[in-house]
Design an enzyme around this catalytic site. Structure first.
Site, PDB file in Angstrom:
ATOM      1  N   GLY A  56       0.660  -1.208   0.049  1.00 34.88           N
ATOM      2  CA  GLY A  56      -0.060  -0.171   0.026  1.00 34.88           C
ATOM      3  C   GLY A  56       1.324   1.354  -0.136  1.00 34.88           C
ATOM      4  O   GLY A  56       1.913   1.088   0.219  1.00 34.88           O
ATOM      5  N   GLY A  57       0.143   2.564  -0.217  1.00 31.27           N
ATOM      6  CA  GLY A  57       0.660   3.854  -0.222  1.00 31.27           C
ATOM      7  C   GLY A  57       1.216   4.278   1.286  1.00 31.27           C
ATOM      8  O   GLY A  57       1.023   3.352   2.529  1.00 31.27           O
ATOM      9  N   ALA A  58       1.280   5.079   1.382  1.00 31.48           N
ATOM     10  CA  ALA A  58       1.890   6.045   2.577  1.00 31.48           C
ATOM     11  C   ALA A  58       0.029   6.098   3.206  1.00 31.48           C
ATOM     12  O   ALA A  58      -0.278   6.679   2.127  1.00 31.48           O
ATOM     13  CB  ALA A  58       2.487   7.539   2.368  1.00 31.48           C
ATOM     14  N   GLY A  99      12.411  -0.578  10.689  1.00 29.68           N
ATOM     15  CA  GLY A  99      13.070   0.567  10.642  1.00 29.68           C
ATOM     16  C   GLY A  99      14.027   0.953  11.754  1.00 29.68           C
ATOM     17  O   GLY A  99      13.846   0.196  13.184  1.00 29.68           O
ATOM     18  N   HIS A 128       3.281   3.952  16.913  1.00 30.52           N
ATOM     19  CA  HIS A 128       2.906   2.399  16.154  1.00 30.52           C
ATOM     20  C   HIS A 128       2.847   1.407  16.908  1.00 30.52           C
ATOM     21  O   HIS A 128       2.157   0.710  17.914  1.00 30.52           O
ATOM     22  CB  HIS A 128       4.072   1.670  14.822  1.00 30.52           C
ATOM     23  N   ARG A 141       0.220  -0.433  20.011  1.00 30.71           N
ATOM     24  CA  ARG A 141       0.387  -2.228  19.802  1.00 30.71           C
ATOM     25  C   ARG A 141       0.341  -2.781  21.522  1.00 30.71           C
ATOM     26  O   ARG A 141       0.464  -3.832  21.414  1.00 30.71           O
ATOM     27  CB  ARG A 141       1.395  -2.552  19.162  1.00 30.71           C
TER      28      ARG A 141
END
Lengths: 175, 175, 175
Positions: free
Chosen positions: B13-15, B40, B54, B58
């Site tokens: 998918g995109g950003a 990352g 992020h 979670r």
């Protein structure tokens, strides 16, 4: 090709993908009173030319045009009425204008989202998908595509139908 | 919404397309032990903020997080176990890190591909589609999108399901 | 996997999406005489390498290769014959070359469109979707993606089938 009455339609696509034409045909086939909301600001001659070409294409087909670069939610509320179709072209230009004005993006998006379920007019949103290229080097462009992506998710969640348009061809993603 | 046992799932998918959220929901609905592999590297504050956001999202849901920017295949092998779902987020950041380290990209991709058929854990790969904009002017960005495109083809070929996500909506490309 | 006889096939995709390989497999499965039209010009070593790699991949499989950066419609007319499949790879490089030569883009596109319905050979066009990233800062890149987008719409309208390829996987948009 009809506009659903269960909620807005979101038409996503790339540059020159035919997304605006597809959205206009949707509205023109609906038999509803046709309202066009242009969010673009003419910063330069190139932009003025584009806007003028688009307006010329709609001319004579019975569209009423409204220009509103920033206060989109307010305008939609004031235009709301059953029997109307309102095409917003486009969300990405609205995002650009909100950023230029230093607005609180999350608040603006939340206000639009809150408005959608109660609207009596049929809404069609056109927007540019801009997140499928290389990560832009400048921060503002990165922020822009983040905002645009978040807005697309919010509007898609509140829409009855979502289309992705490429080469003039609509692909239904939802509905 | 289930994870197939016939092979990995690739989510492209995109950003800000909602691809990571979709992948996380897939895993959270699976009932399997949830492992998150973050590829990352925090090069700057912007990146650190994103990673922290992020992780916070979670937190409390029972995920175990692993950070591994480079030795992805080795980590996956060491984590392999039936009853586990391992989400790798994302392949494009892994590609970036491999390039920074001057690794042999083809060899790294081949090692990952060789690993996939024998894995007992369910694998979910998230990746950015980055090849749908204008050709980048700088060579490294061009190389990056070439590597990413090749890796996507390799992983897709070895996957049971492939999704393309836009505006939070998954479109099944394979499976 | 067959080539329709009702009109051309358009294969759109991003960089390293597997679009050319998909188009080549379509032709190789057709049993027709295979003609490959390369529109790319080798401006530098990187480009020469890519062209050579592609040619090597086709070598020995029975393809006849033609190189034509600009006069695409004329070449297609001269190659036309039943029993032939002609793969044009790719339209975006043709657009670039037309722009470099200062051609009248609308006239060139109209000439190609006029040619398509009467062709007896099966035509397969490959092209890069380039309009799904951030608006490019330089005017020429913006013009390029506008031209490419318009050409894609024109060719799609005149095609029997249109595919969007990502991660090596074809998604049928039309046909």
């Amino acid at each position: 090709m009809t506009i659903p009455n269960a909620g807005p339609v979101l038409v996503l696509g790339g540059a020159r993908s035919g997304k605006s034409s597809f959205a206009e045909r949707l509205v023109e086939a609906s038999g509803l009173a046709m309202h066009y909301v242009a969010t673009g600001r003419a910063y330069d001659e190139e932009m003025r030319d584009r806007i003028a070409r688009h307006q010329a294409a709609r001319q004579g087909k019975g569209w009423t045009t409204h220009e509103e670069p920033v206060e989109l939610s307010g305008l939609l509320r004031s235009l709301d009425s059953p029997g109307r179709a309102i095409l917003v072209d486009c969300l990405t230009l609205w995002v650009t204008n909100l950023m230029m004005e230093g607005r609180d993006m999350a608040a603006e998006f939340a206000a639009l989202a809150a408005l959608l379920p109660g609207m009596q007019a049929r809404l069609i949103f056109v927007s540019n998908e801009v997140g499928l290229g290389i990560v832009p080097e400048n921060r503002m462009a990165r922020d822009f595509r983040d905002h645009a992506g978040r807005l697309h998710q919010i509007v898609a969640e509140n829409s009855a139908e979502v289309y992705f348009v490429a080469a003039g061809l609509p692909l239904k993603m939802k509905g």
